[in-house]
Structures are given as structure tokens and as C-alpha cells.
Scaffold this motif. Structure first.
Motif, PDB file in Angstrom:
ATOM      1  N   GLU A  26       3.240 -14.097 -19.372  1.00 40.65           N
ATOM      2  CA  GLU A  26       3.005 -14.184 -17.934  1.00 40.65           C
ATOM      3  C   GLU A  26       3.999 -13.313 -17.170  1.00 40.65           C
ATOM      4  N   ASN A  27       3.647 -13.074 -15.917  1.00 39.77           N
ATOM      5  CA  ASN A  27       4.542 -12.305 -15.072  1.00 39.77           C
ATOM      6  C   ASN A  27       4.340 -12.764 -13.625  1.00 39.77           C
ATOM      7  N   GLU A  28       5.272 -12.442 -12.767  1.00 42.23           N
ATOM      8  CA  GLU A  28       5.043 -12.542 -11.322  1.00 42.23           C
ATOM      9  C   GLU A  28       5.705 -11.345 -10.685  1.00 42.23           C
ATOM     10  N   LEU A  29       5.065 -10.826  -9.638  1.00 38.46           N
ATOM     11  CA  LEU A  29       5.543  -9.578  -9.040  1.00 38.46           C
ATOM     12  C   LEU A  29       5.611  -9.724  -7.533  1.00 38.46           C
ATOM     13  N   VAL A  30       6.521  -8.988  -6.928  1.00 35.88           N
ATOM     14  CA  VAL A  30       6.450  -8.755  -5.488  1.00 35.88           C
ATOM     15  C   VAL A  30       6.275  -7.244  -5.312  1.00 35.88           C
ATOM     16  N   LEU A  31       5.230  -6.870  -4.583  1.00 37.46           N
ATOM     17  CA  LEU A  31       4.947  -5.454  -4.355  1.00 37.46           C
ATOM     18  C   LEU A  31       5.538  -5.051  -3.019  1.00 37.46           C
ATOM     19  N   TYR A  32       6.350  -4.000  -3.017  1.00 42.29           N
ATOM     20  CA  TYR A  32       6.905  -3.462  -1.773  1.00 42.29           C
ATOM     21  C   TYR A  32       6.288  -2.088  -1.534  1.00 42.29           C
ATOM     22  N   CYS A  33       5.698  -1.907  -0.353  1.00 40.89           N
ATOM     23  CA  CYS A  33       5.001  -0.656  -0.051  1.00 40.89           C
ATOM     24  C   CYS A  33       5.860   0.218   0.840  1.00 40.89           C
ATOM     25  N   LYS A  34       5.536   1.520   0.801  1.00 42.53           N
ATOM     26  CA  LYS A  34       6.248   2.512   1.595  1.00 42.53           C
ATOM     27  C   LYS A  34       6.224   2.168   3.086  1.00 42.53           C
ATOM     28  N   ASN A  35       5.104   1.581   3.549  1.00 41.00           N
ATOM     29  CA  ASN A  35       4.970   1.276   4.984  1.00 41.00           C
ATOM     30  C   ASN A  35       5.674  -0.023   5.390  1.00 41.00           C
ATOM     31  N   GLY A  36       6.397  -0.664   4.455  1.00 41.86           N
ATOM     32  CA  GLY A  36       7.134  -1.870   4.792  1.00 41.86           C
ATOM     33  C   GLY A  36       6.431  -3.167   4.418  1.00 41.86           C
ATOM     34  N   ASP A  37       5.132  -3.096   4.098  1.00 32.75           N
ATOM     35  CA  ASP A  37       4.416  -4.309   3.689  1.00 32.75           C
ATOM     36  C   ASP A  37       4.954  -4.836   2.364  1.00 32.75           C
TER      37      ASP A  37
END
Ligand code: C5P
Length: 218
Positions: free
Chosen positions: A182-193
């Protein structure tokens, strides 16, 4: 493919560890199993993309319809990626590339005579940083496996490597990350989202990640 959502796109994905030889029988490496990268390759292929998976040494079968380029060292991974990248629409760097390699590979097996020994290490090329610096770069997605200050380090890599998105995971947490199912992720985008993908099977996380990339960028 089960859908054609990514039809016409070429996804180039790195996965697994690299191995850096010390002598003919020894190497430096890390705990990456390759499971996350392979799951992303499978998810993108099932959504209709052409997928090239540049993989370090792992013991996982190639997902159906995915073409794999098997490599061992960071330098080989760099060469394989650079050969394919001009044709890629999306680059996902999931590999745990060894940051350093021995400055020299001993020609013969090192004998255990001395009480202490030192191995001098030199920096490996940063493949993702190189791709992020290309003039005609594909959409670039990185990973950040951290044991502390996860958000801070992830955002630093997003900027420094000129990425469109970085997927952060806390590998100090039990039950997720390196070599687990299993995994869990937080995605950080270039636009700040930022988007949280809560703990789940790696294939579920991979499908959600691929959908998120498609919906945001295409
Ligand atoms: O090792 P680091 O934490 O900097 O890795 C962040 C991202 O950069 C990951 O996506 C990894 O695959 C990529 N990387 C790379 N080549 C390296 C080191 C890291 O492509 N030599």
C-alpha cells in the motif's frame, strides 16, 4: 486497454532501484521494490497510453502491453531515458536512483584484511533534473520519498527540478512506501494546488494519480 483516455500519448516511467558496483560481487542499492512505478505503468497502459518503463533490477513481471527497458546503474537509466524522452508526452520519475556511486569499481573482489575501509563516493546524474531542464520537456512528475519534513522537501524538489507535480510519501510510516503493498501520497502541483491520495493499494493509488494527471494537464 480498458479506456482510451490517454490514447496517442507516450508515457515514459522510471521504476525500481539502481545498483552501483563496488567490486565484481558487491553493490550499493536501496529498498525500492519497483511496485509503485510498475503500478503507474499498468494504469497508464490500461487508459490507452503507449508506455515505456525504464526499470532497475526488480522481481516484478512486466505489465501487459508495456515495453520495458531493463537497466542496472543510474548512468544506464539516464541513457535509456535520454534516448526516449524527446518522444515522450509525460515523464514520471518513480525510480529510487542511487544518489552516489563508488568513485572507482575495484577490478578484483575486495579482501577483508584491513580493520576499517573507506569507499569514496561520487554523485550520480540527477535524471529528473536533467529532463526538467530540457527545452522541449515532457510533463514532468517526480516522487519524493522522505522520512521527515515531507512537505518542505517535496516542494523544494518541485521547484528545483522544474516539475509540474511532485508525489510525496512519508516512507517513515509503517505499512506504506518502500516494498509494501500500500501507499499514500500527497500531490503538490506547480500552481500551488495539493491533493491527498489516502492510504490504499498501490494500483488504486496509481490509477488515481494517472487520472489526476490526465484531468489537470490534458
Ligand atoms: O532522490 P530525490 O529525493 O532527489 O528524488 C526525487 C525525484 O528525482 C524522484 O522522482 C526520483 O526518481 C528523481 N531522481 C532522478 N535521478 C536521481 C535522483 C532522483 O531521476 N539521480
Amino acid at each position: 486497454p480498458v479506456s482510451q483516455a490517454l490514447a496517442g500519448q507516450h508515457w515514459l516511467i522510471t521504476a525500481g532501484p539502481t545498483r552501483e558496483a563496488i567490486d565484481p560481487v558487491r553493490f550499493l542499492s536501496n529498498n525500492s521494490s519497483g511496485k509503485m512505478g510498475y503500478a503507474i505503468a499498468k494504469a497508464a497502459q490500461r487508459m490507452g497510453a503507449k508506455v515505456t518503463l525504464v526499470s532497475g533490477p526488480v522481481s516484478i513481471d512486466v505489465p501487459a502491453g508495456v515495453s520495458r527497458v531493463a537497466v542496472v546503474t543510474a548512468e544506464q537509466m539516464e541513457q535509456a531515458v535520454m534516448q526516449q524522452v524527446s518522444d515522450a508526452d509525460v515523464f514520471v520519475a518513480c525510480a529510487a536512483v542511487a544518489d552516489y556511486k563508488p568513485a572507482a569499481i575495484a577490478e578484483q573482489k575486495i579482501k577483508k584484511n584491513a580493520k576499517t575501509m573507506e569507499i569514496k563516493l561520487i554523485k550520480n546524474p540527477d535524471i529528473l533534473q536533467q529532463v526538467g531542464a530540457l527545452k522541449n520537456k515532457p510533463l514532468c512528475i517526480g516522487f519524493a520519498a522522505e522520512t521527515e519534513n515531507v512537505e518542505y522537501y517535496a516542494k523544494d524538489k518541485l521547484q528545483r527540478k522544474n516539475l509540474d507535480m511532485i508525489c510525496a510519501n512519508n516512507v517513515a510510516k509503517k505499512d506504506i512506501g518502500f516494498d509494501s503493498e500500500e501507499n499514500e501520497l500527497v500531490l503538490y502541483c506547480k500552481n500551488g494546488d495539493s491533493v491527498a491520495l489516502d492510504q490504499n493499494a498501490k494500483y488504486t493509488i496509481a490509477s488515481d494519480l494517472v487520472s489526476e494527471i490526465k484531468n489537470r494537464f490534458f
